[in-house]
Design a protein around this motif. Structure first.
Motif, PDB file in Angstrom:
ATOM      1  N   ARG A  99       0.832  -1.191   0.000  1.00  0.00           N
ATOM      2  CA  ARG A  99       0.000   0.000   0.000  1.00  0.00           C
ATOM      3  C   ARG A  99       0.875   1.253   0.000  1.00  0.00           C
ATOM      4  O   ARG A  99       2.080   1.204   0.253  1.00  0.00           O
ATOM      5  N   GLY A 102      -1.149   8.558  -0.467  1.00  0.00           N
ATOM      6  CA  GLY A 102      -1.166   9.544  -1.536  1.00  0.00           C
ATOM      7  C   GLY A 102      -2.052  10.723  -1.213  1.00  0.00           C
ATOM      8  O   GLY A 102      -2.943  10.636  -0.355  1.00  0.00           O
ATOM      9  N   HIS A 110      -5.015   9.628   1.363  1.00  0.00           N
ATOM     10  CA  HIS A 110      -5.645   8.330   1.168  1.00  0.00           C
ATOM     11  C   HIS A 110      -4.581   7.246   1.201  1.00  0.00           C
ATOM     12  O   HIS A 110      -3.501   7.403   0.617  1.00  0.00           O
ATOM     13  N   GLN A 117      -5.704   4.127  -5.655  1.00  0.00           N
ATOM     14  CA  GLN A 117      -5.238   5.486  -5.425  1.00  0.00           C
ATOM     15  C   GLN A 117      -5.867   6.515  -6.372  1.00  0.00           C
ATOM     16  O   GLN A 117      -5.874   7.702  -6.051  1.00  0.00           O
ATOM     17  N   TYR A 120      -5.201  10.235  -6.312  1.00  0.00           N
ATOM     18  CA  TYR A 120      -4.296  10.597  -5.210  1.00  0.00           C
ATOM     19  C   TYR A 120      -2.824  10.475  -5.629  1.00  0.00           C
ATOM     20  O   TYR A 120      -2.034   9.779  -4.993  1.00  0.00           O
ATOM     21  N   HIS A 121      -2.474  11.178  -6.692  1.00  0.00           N
ATOM     22  CA  HIS A 121      -1.132  11.083  -7.249  1.00  0.00           C
ATOM     23  C   HIS A 121      -0.402  12.419  -7.253  1.00  0.00           C
ATOM     24  O   HIS A 121       0.635  12.542  -7.906  1.00  0.00           O
ATOM     25  N   LEU A 124       2.743  11.006  -3.588  1.00  0.00           N
ATOM     26  CA  LEU A 124       2.430   9.627  -3.197  1.00  0.00           C
ATOM     27  C   LEU A 124       3.735   8.872  -2.944  1.00  0.00           C
ATOM     28  O   LEU A 124       4.690   9.006  -3.700  1.00  0.00           O
TER      29      LEU A 124
END
Length: 263
Positions: A99, A102, A110, A117, A120-121, A124
């Motif tokens: 895991r 991010g 998250h 993801q 969520y970049h 990260l």
């Protein structure tokens, strides 16, 4: 536990020989960022922090095969995005077995598998295992349904903790120096946690300290000799570099952040 606010939205805390930095993510004057070591190799944490004008920093994910000579440079093993740019080393398969934490463009946090993801970049960094799930502590070996208060065994050069896969070095992670990153249920508060130099704690003990401060989701970063924290704000200044240089880090930067160029 004790805390001191060194500037609005940034606090330095201590409990059970665990140092915690609290960051108010609602303040756009404070931002978490991923920083990678210069030249695709490893770098001391305080050097990464200083080069990125950081107020605070902790070490990042697990690494091998350094230096990385292919652009974009990063010899960490996990999924890695810096300012939205993909720095992941896909020649390793570790990025898909762990895991990551991010942030999206609004800096909402998250934790999830690569396929979870989504947006969520923005920043990260891989790590693992995730240890706190919605406030619940988990330390489960080899897909079992209950917690183990102890080490997980190595089988076929693999250790599985909370469904994430690691090398055999993970079979001694239960009681050692640790680095964690967590956040509150509403996603408004970020927590960076490190055991103090030379102090061993269990993941459960680190979870308990973070939980008492409001963290409900937390992921472990590299521990042991990599464990380190940097802080430089409000008259508080220290650099715990651990026993070795690291490949990347989480850094907390202030508004007007201008990183220095890679060496």
């Amino acid at each position: 536990w004790q805390c001191v606010e060194t500037r609005p939205g940034l606090s330095l805390c201590r409990a059970n020989n665990i140092c915690v930095v609290k960051v108010d993510l609602n303040r756009n004057t404070l931002r978490p960022k991923v920083a990678v070591a210069s030249g695709g190799g490893t770098e001391w944490l305080n050097s990464i922090a200083s080069r990125n004008n950081a107020l605070a920093a902790i070490n990042g994910d697990y690494f091998s095969g350094c230096p990385d000579n292919s652009s974009p440079l990063n010899c960490g093993q996990g999924l890695t995005f810096v300012d939205g740019v993909d720095h992941t080393r896909y020649e390793f398969d570790n990025w898909q077995n762990r895991r990551s934490l991010g942030f999206n463009d609004s800096y909402d946090p998250h934790i999830g598998w690569p396929s979870e993801q989504g947006s969520y970049h923005r920043q990260l960094l891989g790590g693992g295992p995730q240890v706190t799930f919605g406030g619940e502590f988990r330390w489960r070996c080899w897909y079992q349904g209950s917690n183990t208060e102890g080490n997980c065994s190595c089988q076929n050069n693999t250790v599985v903790i909370n469904d994430e896969q690691f090398g055999c070095s993970a079979n001694n992670w239960w009681n050692r120096e640790h680095t964690f990153v967590g956040f509150s249920d509403d996603g408004n508060t970020l927590f960076l946690a490190v055991t103090e130099p030379g102090v061993s704690r269990t993941p459960h003990q680190v979870h308990d300290v973070l939980w008492s401060m409001g963290s409900r989701h937390a992921i472990k970063q590299d521990g042991g000799g990599s464990t380190g924290m940097y802080f430089n704000d409000g008259g508080y200044n220290f650099a715990w570099n651990g026993g070795r240089a690291v490949a990347n880090a989480w850094v907390i930067v202030g508004k007007g952040f201008t990183p220095l160029p890679y060496k």
